[in-house]
Scaffold this motif. Structure first.
Motif, PDB file in Angstrom:
ATOM      1  N   ILE A 197       0.842  -1.181   0.000  1.00  0.00           N
ATOM      2  CA  ILE A 197       0.000   0.000   0.000  1.00  0.00           C
ATOM      3  C   ILE A 197       0.882   1.237   0.000  1.00  0.00           C
ATOM      4  O   ILE A 197       1.937   1.266   0.613  1.00  0.00           O
ATOM      5  N   ALA A 198       0.444   2.237  -0.746  1.00  0.00           N
ATOM      6  CA  ALA A 198       1.235   3.456  -0.838  1.00  0.00           C
ATOM      7  C   ALA A 198       0.380   4.668  -0.559  1.00  0.00           C
ATOM      8  O   ALA A 198      -0.782   4.728  -0.960  1.00  0.00           O
ATOM      9  N   GLY A 199       0.974   5.613   0.130  1.00  0.00           N
ATOM     10  CA  GLY A 199       0.305   6.884   0.340  1.00  0.00           C
ATOM     11  C   GLY A 199       1.093   7.984  -0.338  1.00  0.00           C
ATOM     12  O   GLY A 199       2.314   7.938  -0.368  1.00  0.00           O
ATOM     13  N   ILE A 200       0.378   8.954  -0.892  1.00  0.00           N
ATOM     14  CA  ILE A 200       1.074  10.008  -1.630  1.00  0.00           C
ATOM     15  C   ILE A 200       0.788  11.360  -1.003  1.00  0.00           C
ATOM     16  O   ILE A 200      -0.362  11.679  -0.670  1.00  0.00           O
ATOM     17  N   TRP A 201       1.855  12.136  -0.807  1.00  0.00           N
ATOM     18  CA  TRP A 201       1.752  13.460  -0.195  1.00  0.00           C
ATOM     19  C   TRP A 201       2.238  14.524  -1.178  1.00  0.00           C
ATOM     20  O   TRP A 201       2.966  14.227  -2.111  1.00  0.00           O
ATOM     21  N   THR A 202       1.869  15.752  -0.943  1.00  0.00           N
ATOM     22  CA  THR A 202       2.433  16.841  -1.732  1.00  0.00           C
ATOM     23  C   THR A 202       3.302  17.760  -0.870  1.00  0.00           C
ATOM     24  O   THR A 202       3.930  18.663  -1.377  1.00  0.00           O
ATOM     25  N   ASP A 203       3.307  17.484   0.416  1.00  0.00           N
ATOM     26  CA  ASP A 203       4.131  18.311   1.314  1.00  0.00           C
ATOM     27  C   ASP A 203       5.157  17.427   1.987  1.00  0.00           C
ATOM     28  O   ASP A 203       4.803  16.420   2.618  1.00  0.00           O
ATOM     29  N   GLU A 204       6.414  17.783   1.885  1.00  0.00           N
ATOM     30  CA  GLU A 204       7.472  16.919   2.408  1.00  0.00           C
ATOM     31  C   GLU A 204       7.415  16.788   3.917  1.00  0.00           C
ATOM     32  O   GLU A 204       7.689  15.736   4.471  1.00  0.00           O
ATOM     33  N   HIS A 205       7.027  17.879   4.596  1.00  0.00           N
ATOM     34  CA  HIS A 205       7.032  17.826   6.051  1.00  0.00           C
ATOM     35  C   HIS A 205       5.981  16.862   6.567  1.00  0.00           C
ATOM     36  O   HIS A 205       6.219  16.132   7.522  1.00  0.00           O
ATOM     37  N   PRO A 230       4.452   8.675 -11.400  1.00  0.00           N
ATOM     38  CA  PRO A 230       5.531   9.360 -12.095  1.00  0.00           C
ATOM     39  C   PRO A 230       5.894  10.691 -11.459  1.00  0.00           C
ATOM     40  O   PRO A 230       7.014  11.166 -11.611  1.00  0.00           O
ATOM     41  N   ASP A 231       5.015  11.307 -10.741  1.00  0.00           N
ATOM     42  CA  ASP A 231       5.320  12.608 -10.148  1.00  0.00           C
ATOM     43  C   ASP A 231       6.215  12.510  -8.922  1.00  0.00           C
ATOM     44  O   ASP A 231       6.625  13.518  -8.359  1.00  0.00           O
ATOM     45  N   LEU A 232       6.490  11.271  -8.492  1.00  0.00           N
ATOM     46  CA  LEU A 232       7.330  11.114  -7.310  1.00  0.00           C
ATOM     47  C   LEU A 232       8.759  11.576  -7.554  1.00  0.00           C
ATOM     48  O   LEU A 232       9.521  11.784  -6.626  1.00  0.00           O
ATOM     49  N   THR A 233       9.142  11.708  -8.816  1.00  0.00           N
ATOM     50  CA  THR A 233      10.465  12.279  -9.087  1.00  0.00           C
ATOM     51  C   THR A 233      10.354  13.762  -9.405  1.00  0.00           C
ATOM     52  O   THR A 233      11.322  14.387  -9.809  1.00  0.00           O
ATOM     53  N   SER A 234       9.157  14.301  -9.230  1.00  0.00           N
ATOM     54  CA  SER A 234       9.009  15.712  -9.553  1.00  0.00           C
ATOM     55  C   SER A 234       8.555  16.535  -8.344  1.00  0.00           C
ATOM     56  O   SER A 234       9.296  17.349  -7.819  1.00  0.00           O
ATOM     57  N   HIS A 235       7.353  16.280  -7.873  1.00  0.00           N
ATOM     58  CA  HIS A 235       6.871  17.151  -6.809  1.00  0.00           C
ATOM     59  C   HIS A 235       5.971  16.433  -5.806  1.00  0.00           C
ATOM     60  O   HIS A 235       5.245  17.049  -5.063  1.00  0.00           O
ATOM     61  N   LYS A 236       5.975  15.109  -5.827  1.00  0.00           N
ATOM     62  CA  LYS A 236       5.152  14.392  -4.854  1.00  0.00           C
ATOM     63  C   LYS A 236       6.018  13.465  -4.023  1.00  0.00           C
ATOM     64  O   LYS A 236       7.149  13.155  -4.405  1.00  0.00           O
ATOM     65  N   PHE A 237       5.433  13.035  -2.910  1.00  0.00           N
ATOM     66  CA  PHE A 237       6.179  12.203  -1.958  1.00  0.00           C
ATOM     67  C   PHE A 237       5.313  11.006  -1.610  1.00  0.00           C
ATOM     68  O   PHE A 237       4.098  11.107  -1.612  1.00  0.00           O
ATOM     69  N   ALA A 238       5.941   9.887  -1.323  1.00  0.00           N
ATOM     70  CA  ALA A 238       5.119   8.712  -1.050  1.00  0.00           C
ATOM     71  C   ALA A 238       5.735   7.860   0.047  1.00  0.00           C
ATOM     72  O   ALA A 238       6.946   7.903   0.291  1.00  0.00           O
ATOM     73  N   LEU A 239       4.843   7.096   0.713  1.00  0.00           N
ATOM     74  CA  LEU A 239       5.271   6.036   1.622  1.00  0.00           C
ATOM     75  C   LEU A 239       4.709   4.748   1.082  1.00  0.00           C
ATOM     76  O   LEU A 239       3.619   4.698   0.529  1.00  0.00           O
ATOM     77  N   PHE A 240       5.521   3.687   1.214  1.00  0.00           N
ATOM     78  CA  PHE A 240       5.052   2.393   0.722  1.00  0.00           C
ATOM     79  C   PHE A 240       5.367   1.335   1.768  1.00  0.00           C
ATOM     80  O   PHE A 240       6.489   1.252   2.269  1.00  0.00           O
ATOM     81  N   VAL A 241       4.322   0.521   2.083  1.00  0.00           N
ATOM     82  CA  VAL A 241       4.517  -0.594   3.002  1.00  0.00           C
ATOM     83  C   VAL A 241       4.176  -1.858   2.241  1.00  0.00           C
ATOM     84  O   VAL A 241       3.110  -1.959   1.618  1.00  0.00           O
ATOM     85  N   ALA A 242       5.072  -2.831   2.284  1.00  0.00           N
ATOM     86  CA  ALA A 242       4.854  -4.057   1.533  1.00  0.00           C
ATOM     87  C   ALA A 242       3.954  -4.996   2.312  1.00  0.00           C
ATOM     88  O   ALA A 242       3.915  -4.962   3.538  1.00  0.00           O
ATOM     89  N   GLU A 243       3.255  -5.838   1.574  1.00  0.00           N
ATOM     90  CA  GLU A 243       2.335  -6.802   2.197  1.00  0.00           C
ATOM     91  C   GLU A 243       3.086  -7.770   3.085  1.00  0.00           C
ATOM     92  O   GLU A 243       2.578  -8.227   4.098  1.00  0.00           O
ATOM     93  N   SER A 244       4.300  -8.073   2.667  1.00  0.00           N
ATOM     94  CA  SER A 244       5.051  -9.100   3.399  1.00  0.00           C
ATOM     95  C   SER A 244       5.530  -8.610   4.749  1.00  0.00           C
ATOM     96  O   SER A 244       6.030  -9.388   5.551  1.00  0.00           O
ATOM     97  N   GLU A 245       5.420  -7.345   4.985  1.00  0.00           N
ATOM     98  CA  GLU A 245       5.922  -6.782   6.221  1.00  0.00           C
ATOM     99  C   GLU A 245       5.057  -7.261   7.398  1.00  0.00           C
ATOM    100  O   GLU A 245       3.826  -7.292   7.299  1.00  0.00           O
ATOM    101  N   SER A 246       5.695  -7.631   8.500  1.00  0.00           N
ATOM    102  CA  SER A 246       4.895  -8.083   9.646  1.00  0.00           C
ATOM    103  C   SER A 246       4.139  -6.890  10.229  1.00  0.00           C
ATOM    104  O   SER A 246       4.682  -5.790  10.318  1.00  0.00           O
ATOM    105  N   GLY A 247       2.914  -7.114  10.579  1.00  0.00           N
ATOM    106  CA  GLY A 247       2.077  -6.037  11.095  1.00  0.00           C
ATOM    107  C   GLY A 247       1.386  -5.269   9.993  1.00  0.00           C
ATOM    108  O   GLY A 247       0.839  -4.181  10.195  1.00  0.00           O
ATOM    109  N   TYR A 248       1.427  -5.808   8.773  1.00  0.00           N
ATOM    110  CA  TYR A 248       0.808  -5.108   7.650  1.00  0.00           C
ATOM    111  C   TYR A 248      -0.701  -5.226   7.759  1.00  0.00           C
ATOM    112  O   TYR A 248      -1.256  -6.311   7.911  1.00  0.00           O
ATOM    113  N   ASP A 249      -1.318  -4.100   7.718  1.00  0.00           N
ATOM    114  CA  ASP A 249      -2.794  -4.100   7.733  1.00  0.00           C
ATOM    115  C   ASP A 249      -3.239  -2.962   6.836  1.00  0.00           C
ATOM    116  O   ASP A 249      -3.097  -1.788   7.184  1.00  0.00           O
TER     117      ASP A 249
END
Lengths: 452, 182, 185, 1039
Positions: C20-28, C145-164
């Motif tokens: 799962i990935a979340g996308i932000w437009t503000d780095e802070h 594609p905007d992640l190399t331009s002006h957006k920011f993202a977090l990604f958590v893999a399914e295989s990670e323990s505690g993934y929900d």
């Protein structure tokens, strides 16, 4: 505390930055660009013909002869190597000193380094009598015994220094390009464009862990480049300083050459940036007058350092009590090549002092003109060192003169053709300002903004 | 993933090792690139060293008379051939066309243009005499000529070939450049 | 032709991880979200940004890079190689009398040794960076594609323990993510 | 072609390097064949003379080392062994033949080095009493004249139309030519024009021929010594050219007499003079009073400048001082002498200050019977000089007119005039010309050509079809001296053999054999029964000289006057009446006087087509490829003449236009112009190089006057670049920009007095601290010493080196760019003022420094030190960075800027490459080269020693420069051997290293120059401004 100047003008958003910088890569250039490219290419082809003739018939096509055995090629080699210093210097040293204003000019300065070193690197190869055997300067395993090179020779040091410098500069430049190439890749519509830039970007994705290693290696390269850049011109100066020829055999040469290199390098960067600002108006927001002014201050400082070196050479020659040493320096200033000495002093020491005036150092036209003078002066500095020392040495019976030929002028101007041709191609193929580096400093100096 | 790593490691080590072997072989003259080793041209008269030097047991220096005193071992003049071939005109009981060719050349003052087998470039000054004086056998450089029907270049005669022999302490030979180049 | 390249690309492309990935437009906000994610018990996840973010290492608990140690070792190797090589070639393998100087003129060899040091260190550290970052990647999976331009993202893999997925989506949204998507990375 | 060959040819080779070879490409085959046939003497070039060519091919033998110029690879090369190997030939080992060489009367005993049948080098014959081991530059160059591309290849006939201009040249056979010539000779009225004949055999043959045909023999030399001989006749009744016994002279006074450069036997004279040159008690002294700065003048201990026309006055002044003031001689009371002196009074005063006369006269008196006075190239000064020698008792001691005088120099211009007159009057119908070239070199050359056209038949015998040959009907090729038999009696009683060292390259025949052949056809007298020149020569040595023929061939010389030469003779009575001929003629001095002088390199221009001599830098001007009008700095200033400016020179109604060269040391009213240039039919090299000025000379009373000619000069507006090999000539003082050069220890001079007080006088030695101990040399350690006191600057070493080491000539254009290739150069510096300078000469070759700066900077180790102390240059390793040259303080390294055979093909035309020394690599374009101490000779000697299980003997190795030096100024040897001549010489404190303060530790050491004078010019006027610099720089090194 003095208020900080904004590093990027025009209240840009992150997307604006990306768009502004990538536009150059993503659109077709206009007629002016093609005109510039074609004329550079014409000059480049002329250069190839000139060098081809020299390789075909012999080094005697140029004006060098006994006793002036080095001439245009070596002078222009040192000239371009000197130019090549500002790039790494701006990138590396200013990076280490956390000079944020470097971000706008670093990329082009690095590119300039790489292209200048390429242009320079050809000269020592082509100036040899048998350039097809120039690879013998490399200590590679061979079937001659094996026979190695003479590691005592400054020319072998040159081979190591220049090739290391070229390699590290290129890597440094390329590593800096990787995230930006990824940006272009992600913006690409065309599949081939995506593939090519994708391949060049090494598949960069910009995860935090990647950035972690990336920043570290960038800093390391900066740290390694800094002594490297100092060593390269020191070693180039050893070509002269290690020789026993009066006028060459001076201990001041390494710092003097490094100062001169920084001086000439910044001169060239100013020249290029003035042109870029004019040709691409949107860049005025990134390469601000403030940036230019900073560079001009460095030019002025190094100009004084170089001037000090000129003066100290004379002092040491006088102080040494060595009559031949004394003769060489007086001959430099008042001998048959005295004019070149005074061109050098005027261009390198006197003219840059105009930058004491804020008006001059922050106005494009005068600074452009002065930067051209700096370039001319620095070419003549090498001319003075090489030719005036050689033409009258120990035994007056072997004294002689140096008379340039078409092949000398051709080699000098042609090399500019080569440099500008490559540079113009670069301008349209790669991002000329570091996108990833500008973004963090987007808000520096803006009122009320937090420092990022 | 593990398999990939192992393959990568093996490949990497292999390449490194191979490179080292190559460097060793090149620098020690184990592998020769260029230099016409084994060059074996046809000669205008198919003179057989195997017959003369091998079967008949002629000493090399019987024909190559100048090797002991001069730079060149020199291909013998036809009058040396004619020492024997004035009378010897037959091979295996049959008149040999080649000997006839030789006699013809001798009688008509027409020198034979032999193909040069062992070639050193002009800038290498090799001198046979001191090598023979030092007790070197002809075969050390020229190979078993007495078994060759047609002579070939046995050694590479690369610079490394010369130098690696000069270097051996037992040869007590100079290795400074002007030994051969001047 | 194009098909072939696409096929090769597909074959060489590494298997993406679902997550799962979340996308932000503000780095802070992203940095804050990353801290929260880690505090929520997810140990390993990715933060994607167009430029290096201030404080993200701390937020994600990424250790200091080991490249300096590699560079130091490589520099030392280069230096040793330089010393050995100049010594071996000049004084051992084929000693030549040059200018009346000693066969092993160490002072004259310093420039070469120095350049060897720098070259080894620089190239090795770049190589180490490429290796540690698992580069080069061929046509890697990207979230946006905007992640190399002006957006920011977090990604958590399914295989990670505690993934929900639901919990994470809610966490991301609460931290101001403009978009949350299930994707491959 | 036999079947075998055919079948072999049709098979592709088993190993191949190029596809062309594999495919048996015809082009490739042709190339491969050409690889062998680069000889100009290919067998396929016609039937005539084919045998000679084939012979030559055989001689060529296995000399394939030569064939590969550049990097042609397999399968290009073939080995062509001899069919029948001559016994004396071993491939790879040189043969040496004693022979001799005559150069316009100057004779040399030489040893010719041949390799596989090709003469490649000439050295002096050390057992020869005339020149010893020394040679001149010209004698060295004569090996290349053998391979002159302009040589005639066979007899030809010029078909002339009614106007007697040549419209076609056809080849003829000797039989046909001989028949036609003999038929013509039968008509009578025959003349033979020849140079001085110094060969007794040739003299005999010519005499026999003259007797048989009634021919008249006219002797004429291009460079005339007629005044010398005439004066002898007037004074002593003997038309001889006495030998100058300089070895006995403690004081030599030369008045306008360049006895070291071009007068009589300069090589012998330098050698003999140098015997008394050892510093210390009894060192000889040379006073030169002259107009130009000659080589002799540059070696003077004391030098004065006079006008050319003042020579006699100066000598008269000395006579007056000796006779009238000092009353020394029995002639002191002779009133006729007094009368003559009286007439000279004003002249004497004008020529030199009175004190000078007194001083010189005093010195002459102190050396009575041990001095030698030499006059100039005019009768009156020669007579005056003879008188002085007689007064001083030198006649019979230092003037050797009876024991072993010179046999040459008999040519007279009036003989040529007589021939011209005879032709014009129709008294002569047939002329046979032997090797002289009056149509080029005679003062009245146009008159000669006009007269020659009136001859019914003119036969030219010579090596090239030159300016004279083209007006002759028959042009018969003569042998090169190296190709035929002959003998030489250069000085009375000294008989040398001239033996052939190569089969004649072309279908040529020696002059003697030509006369014999013609005599046979025409049955003219005794000569018709003669066999050949060879039998004459052999006969002379065996029956007339009673020597063993083989021994004579080995030694090359039979000296019958060894004892007589050393002994003194009684003086001849002087005919005082002769002095009347030297009486003062009241002609006013011209404003400017011209001296036409033979240049040291080209002399009479007969060897002008030898590129070595064209590129030979004149020992004084250092200019090559041109004759220049030399003017003094003051004159140049007055007349506003710049270096290289074209100046019109007018003598009477005749004029030439030549570039000017500003030459310090000239008398300000004198200008000089060299002869020997401006050839028009000499060949590709010499044609139109410089200007022929011989017609400016004046014919008076049948004799030729070449000095003191009244002349006008007009500078023009055009300039020419001069090929000057040394642009700067000062060791201290200020440059033309006024920059102080500081003190540089280059040539150290000391007076004899200073030397006696301190043998290392004026040598500054630096205390040098070195950072490391350097390499220790345990075996041989080669070194060299150059005694600057003996070096006269004659530059024979330059050409010797060029000949030995395959040094390329580069041509005028490239010399003027500074690209000349000499491995040894002779630097000439001026000391003192530009008006009255002293000159010093210093040969500079690679100094083989132990701490060689060049080695350190070569990136590829192409120049390294050998464990025997030589600085080796490995051409094939060189990539041509030229750093070594930059770092060489002596600038002795020369770079191959171009492939010169490609850029200047006329200087390297076939067959000149046959002179190349196979022991020395021919250098490629783009590599550096330099003096190697003749490493090939070192190798040869070392190998020989190794084969014989011994060490190299001291003196076994002689470098080319050393063996050529007439004064033995150069010594080469082993520094590690304390007994070697070199080590012992270097123990003398007079030796110093050039620029030794740089701690280069050179293996070449120079000995300071000791002048037998009171005060040195450098001390007289220290650091005076050098005007000449101003003018000099303009000329040289322009692109």
């Amino acid at each position: 505390m003095i208020a900080r100047q904004p590093l990027v003008l025009g209240n840009k958003s992150l997307k604006d930055v990306t768009d502004d910088i990538c536009r150059l890569v993503e659109t077709w250039p206009g007629g002016k660009y093609y005109a510039a490219l074609l004329s550079a290419k014409g000059l480049f082809l002329f250069y190839l013909c000139i060098q081809g003739m020299i390789v075909a018939f012999g080094m005697g096509m140029q004006g060098i002869s006994h006793p002036v055995m080095w001439g245009t090629d070596i002078i222009t080699f040192v000239f371009w190597i000197g130019i090549g210093h500002a790039g790494t210097l701006i990138s590396a040293i200013l990076f280490l000193f956390r000079q944020k204003w470097r971000t706008a000019i670093a990329r082009s300065a690095e590119a300039m380094t790489v292209f200048a070193v390429m242009t320079a690197g050809l000269f020592p190869i082509l100036h040899t009598g048998r350039p097809w055997l120039a690879y013998w300067l490399l200590p590679y395993p061979n079937q001659r015994g094996p026979l190695w090179v003479n590691f005592r020779s400054p020319l072998v040091w040159d081979v190591f220094a220049v090739s290391t410098y070229a390699t590290v500069s290129m890597v440094f430049w390329y590593i800096g390009l990787v995230p930006d190439l990824a940006t272009i890749r992600d913006r690409a519509k065309n599949i081939w464009r995506k593939r090519i830039y994708g391949a060049l970007s090494l598949g960069w994705r910009g995860t935090a862990r990647n950035w972690n290693h990336y920043e570290m290696v960038y800093m390391l390269l900066a740290g390694l480049s800094t002594p490297l850049v100092l060593s390269v011109h020191s070693i180039v100066s050893f070509d002269f300083a290690v020789a026993q020829l009066p006028g060459w055999h001076t201990t001041i040469f390494p710092p003097y050459f490094v100062a001169g290199a920084i001086f000439s390098g910044f001169g060239m960067v100013v020249t290029l940036m003035c042109i870029m600002r004019e040709v691409i108006p949107s860049f005025k927001d990134y390469v601000t007058l403030h940036h230019m002014e900073n560079m001009n201050k460095i030019i002025m400082t190094t100009s004084m350092m170089v001037g000090y070196a000129y003066a100290s050479e004379f002092f040491v020659a006088w102080y040494s009590g060595n009559p031949i040493e004394q003769f060489i320096f007086v001959n430099r200033a008042f001998g048959p090549f005295g004019w070149s000495y005074w061109i050098m002093v005027t261009c390198n020491v006197f003219i840059p002092q105009l930058f004491w005036f804020k008006k001059i150092r922050s106005t494009i036209v005068p600074m452009f003109i002065i930067s051209i003078f700096v370039n001319i002066g620095m070419w003549f500095e090498r001319f003075v060192i090489v030719v005036t020392s050689l033409h009258r040495d120990f035994l007056p019976s072997s004294w002689g003169m140096w008379h340039p030929t078409l092949y000398d002028t051709g080699a000098i101007f042609g090399s500019f053709g080569m440099f500008f041709f490559i540079f113009l191609i670069y301008v349209r193929l790669l991002p000329v300002i570091s996108i990833a580096e500008v973004k963090p400093v987007l808000n520096v100096g803006k009122s009320g903004a937090h420092h990022g | 993933m593990a398999a990939k790593k192992i393959i990568g490691a093996v490949l990497g080590l292999g390449i490194t090792f191979g490179f080292c072997v190559f460097v060793y072989a090149i620098t020690n003259n184990k592998v020769v690139i260029g230099y016409n080793q084994n060059y074996e041209p046809t000669q205008p008269i198919p003179y057989s060293h195997a017959l003369h030097a091998g079967k008949l047991g002629l000493n090399c220096k019987y024909c190559h008379t100048t090797a002991e005193i001069s730079r060149h071992a020199s291909v013998p003049p036809l009058n040396v051939c004619m020492n024997c071939h004035l009378t010897v005109r037959q091979v295996n009981g049959k008149d040999s066309p080649y000997i006839a060719q030789l006699v013809d050349a001798y009688m008509n003052d027409k020198p034979v243009q032999w193909q040069k087998v062992n070639l050193l470039p002009d800038h290498v000054k090799f001198n046979h005499a001191p090598h023979i004086k030092a007790g070197k056998q002809c075969q050390e450089c020229h190979g078993p000529v007495e078994t060759m029907d047609r002579v070939k270049q046995y050694q590479s005669f690369s610079m490394g070939y010369c130098v690696n022999c000069h270097r051996r302490p037992e040869n007590n030979a100079p290795t400074n450049c002007s030994t051969c180049h001047y | 032709m194009a098909d072939l390249i696409t096929k090769i690309e597909a074959a060489l492309r590494g298997p993406g991880q679902k997550g799962i990935a979340g996308i932000w437009t503000d780095e802070h906000k992203l940095v804050e979200a990353a801290r929260k994610t880690r505090e929520s018990g997810i140990k390993k996840f990715e933060a994607i940004s167009p430029y290096p973010l201030h404080g993200i290492d701390d937020a994600m608990n990424i250790p200091r890079s080991i490249i300096p140690y590699i560079a130091f070792a490589a520099g030392l190797t280069g230096c040793t190689f330089g010393v050995w090589f100049t010594w071996w070639t000049s004084a051992v393998d084929w000693p030549l009398i040059i200018g009346g100087k000693p066969l092993w003129s160490l002072a004259a060899f310093v420039p070469v040794i120095f350049e060897c040091t720098i070259l080894f260190a620089a190239l090795t550290s770049v190589g180490a960076m490429i290796f540690l970052n698992r580069l080069p990647m061929i046509d890697p999976h990207t979230i946006d594609p905007d992640l190399t331009s002006h957006k920011f993202a977090l990604f958590v893999a399914e295989s990670e323990s505690g993934y929900d997925a639901a919990k994470l989506e809610q966490l991301f949204r609460s931290q101001g993510a403009s978009d949350v998507r299930r994707t491959e990375f | 072609m036999t079947t075998t060959e055919n079948s072999l040819k049709n098979k592709s080779p088993k190993y191949w390097l190029s596809l062309e070879q594999w495919r048996q490409d015809p082009d490739f085959q042709r190339l491969a064949e050409q690889e062998f046939s680069n000889s100009p003497l290919r067998e396929d070039s016609g039937s005539e003379g084919g045998w000679a060519r084939r012979e030559f091919l055989k001689l060529m033998g296995a000399s394939m080392a030569l064939a590969s110029f550049g990097c042609v690879r397999r399968p290009a090369q073939a080995i062509v062994p001899y069919v029948k190997r001559p016994k004396e030939i071993v491939e790879g080992i040189a043969n040496y033949y004693a022979s001799s060489f005559v150069d316009g009367g100057e004779t040399f005993g030489v040893v010719v080095t041949t390799r596989e049948g090709r003469p490649i080098h000439v050295t002096g014959n050390s057992s020869h009493p005339i020149n010893g081991s020394g040679l001149s530059a010209r004698a060295h160059a004569h090996v290349l004249s053998l391979y002159d591309p302009a040589r005639l290849t066979g007899p030809t006939k010029n078909l002339q139309n009614e106007k007697k201009t040549n419209h076609d040249t056809v080849e003829v056979t000797y039989e046909k030519a001989d028949q036609e010539i003999a038929d013509q000779i039968r008509k009578g009225k025959v003349a033979i024009l020849t140079g001085s004949i110094v060969s007794p055999t040739d003299a005999e043959i010519v005499a026999d021929f003259a007797k048989g045909t009634g021919a008249h023999v006219y002797t004429w030399d291009a460079i005339s010594h007629e005044h010398y001989v005439d004066a002898q006749e007037h004074c002593y009744g003997q038309a001889v050219a006495p030998r100058l016994a300089l070895e006995k002279a403690k004081l030599v006074l030369a008045v306008n007499c360049d006895f070291m450069g071009t007068w009589l036997q300069p090589t012998q004279q330098m050698r003999d003079f140098s015997k008394g040159r050892k510093p210390g008690d009894g060192m000889n002294r040379l006073i030169v009073i002259e107009s130009l700065l000659t080589l002799t003048g540059s070696n003077a201990d004391t030098r004065y400048r006079i006008r050319p026309t003042q020579s006699t006055a100066v000598l008269m002044g000395l006579i007056q001082e000796l006779l009238v003031n000092k009353k020394t001689s029995s002639y002191a009371g002779d009133t006729s002498v007094h009368a003559i002196l009286k007439n000279y009074e004003n002249e004497i005063k004008a020529a030199l200050p009175e004190a000078a006369y007194a001083k010189i006269a005093e010195e002459l008196l102190a050396h009575k019977g041990q001095s030698l006075v030499l006059g100039g190239n005019d009768v009156s000064s020669q007579i005056a000089a003879n008188f002085l020698n007689s007064i001083l008792g030198n006649d019979g001691v230092t003037v050797d007119s009876r024991r072993s005088p010179n046999m040459g120099f008999q040519g007279k211009n009036r003989n040529l005039q007589a021939l011209i007159d005879g032709l014009n009057k129709g008294e002569i119908k047939t002329v046979i010309i032997n090797n002289v070239n009056p149509a080029y070199a005679a003062a009245d050359k146009t008159g000669f050509v006009e007269a020659l056209r009136k001859a019914e038949m003119a036969i030219y015998v010579g090596r090239c079809k030159n300016e004279t040959g083209k007006y002759c009907d028959f042009v018969l090729p003569d042998h090169h001296p190296m190709e035929g038999w002959g003998d030489v009696e250069g000085q009375k009683g000294v008989f040398s053999v001239r033996q052939p060292t190569i089969e004649p390259l072309y279908n040529s025949r020696s002059f003697g054999d030509t006369l014999i052949a013609v005599a046979k056809v025409g049955n003219f007298g005794a000569l018709a029964k003669a066999d050949s020149v060879y039998t004459f020569v052999k006969n002379r040595f065996e029956t007339k000289l009673h020597t063993n023929w083989t021994h004579a061939l080995q030694e090359g010389v039979v000296d019958t006057v060894t004892a007589a030469r050393a002994a003194n003779d009684s003086a001849r009575p002087f005919r005082v009446a002769a002095l009347q001929m030297a009486a003062h003629k009241a002609t006013p001095h011209a404003d400017l006087e011209l001296v036409l002088y033979p240049s040291i390199g080209l002399r009479d221009g007969s060897m002008a087509n030898v590129p070595w001599l064209q590129e030979f830098p004149d020992p004084i001007t250092k200019i090559c490829w041109d004759n220049t009008l030399i003017v003094s700095p003051k004159l140049a200033q007055d007349r506003k003449i710049c270096e290289g400016q074209m100046v019109r020179v007018k003598v009477g109604d005749k004029s030439v236009t030549v570039p000017a060269h500003i030459q310090p040391g000239l008398h300000d009213s004198t200008i000089g112009l060299a002869l020997g240039y401006g050839r028009t039919d000499a060949g590709q090299v010499a044609n139109n190089v410089g200007v022929n000025a011989v017609h400016l000379s004046v014919v008076r009373d049948g004799g030729v006057e070449t000095s003191g000619l009244p002349v006008m000069i007009e500078p023009t507006k055009s300039y020419e670049t001069l090929a000057n090999t040394q642009v700067y000539s000062a060791m201290s003082g200020k440059t033309r920009e006024g920059i102080d050069m500081g003190h540089r220890q280059i040539v150290v001079e000391a007076t004899l007095e200073q030397y006696k007080k301190d043998p290392s006088a004026n040598i500054e030695r630096e205390k040098i601290v070195s950072a490391w101990s350097g390499f220790s040399y345990t075996g041989y350690k080669w070194g060299m010493s150059v005694d600057l006191n003996l070096c006269t600057g004659c530059s024979a070493c330059v050409i010797a080196c060029q000949s030995e080491n395959n040094i390329a000539t580069v041509g005028k254009k490239y010399v003027s760019q500074g690209r000349e290739m000499f491995w040894v150069r002779v630097d000439r510096y001026y000391v003192g003022t530009p008006d009255e300078p002293d000159a010093v000469h210093i040969p500079v070759m690679c100094q083989h420094c132990d701490n060689a700066p060049c080695e350190t900077v070569c990136p590829v180790a192409a120049t390294v030190h050998s464990p025997e102390g030589t600085n080796d240059m490995i051409y094939n390793r060189c990539v041509g960075t030229r750093y070594c040259s930059n770092n060489c303080p002596y600038k002795v390294r020369r770079f191959n800027w171009f492939n010169y055979p490609r850029m200047t093909p006329e200087l390297h035309a076939s067959p000149m490459h046959m002179q190349l020394n196979p022991e020395v690599t021919v250098r490629e374009r783009g590599v550096m080269e330099k003096c190697t101490f003749c490493t090939q000779r070192i190798h040869q000697a070392k190998n020989q020693a190794k084969l014989e299980d011994r060490k190299v003997h001291d003196g076994e190795i002689q470098t080319a420069c050393q063996s050529s030096c007439p004064t033995n100024a150069i010594v080469f040897g082993d520094l590690n051997d304390p007994k070697s001549k070199l080590s012992q010489m270097l123990a003398e404190p007079r030796y110093y290293g050039l620029l030794e303060e740089l701690n280069t530790r050179p293996a070449v050491q120079y000995a300071s120059k000791i002048r037998n004078t009171d005060v040195l010019k450098s001390e007289e006027s220290p650091h005076k401004e050098k005007h000449h610099e101003k003018h000099e720089e303009k000329g040289g090194h322009h692109v």
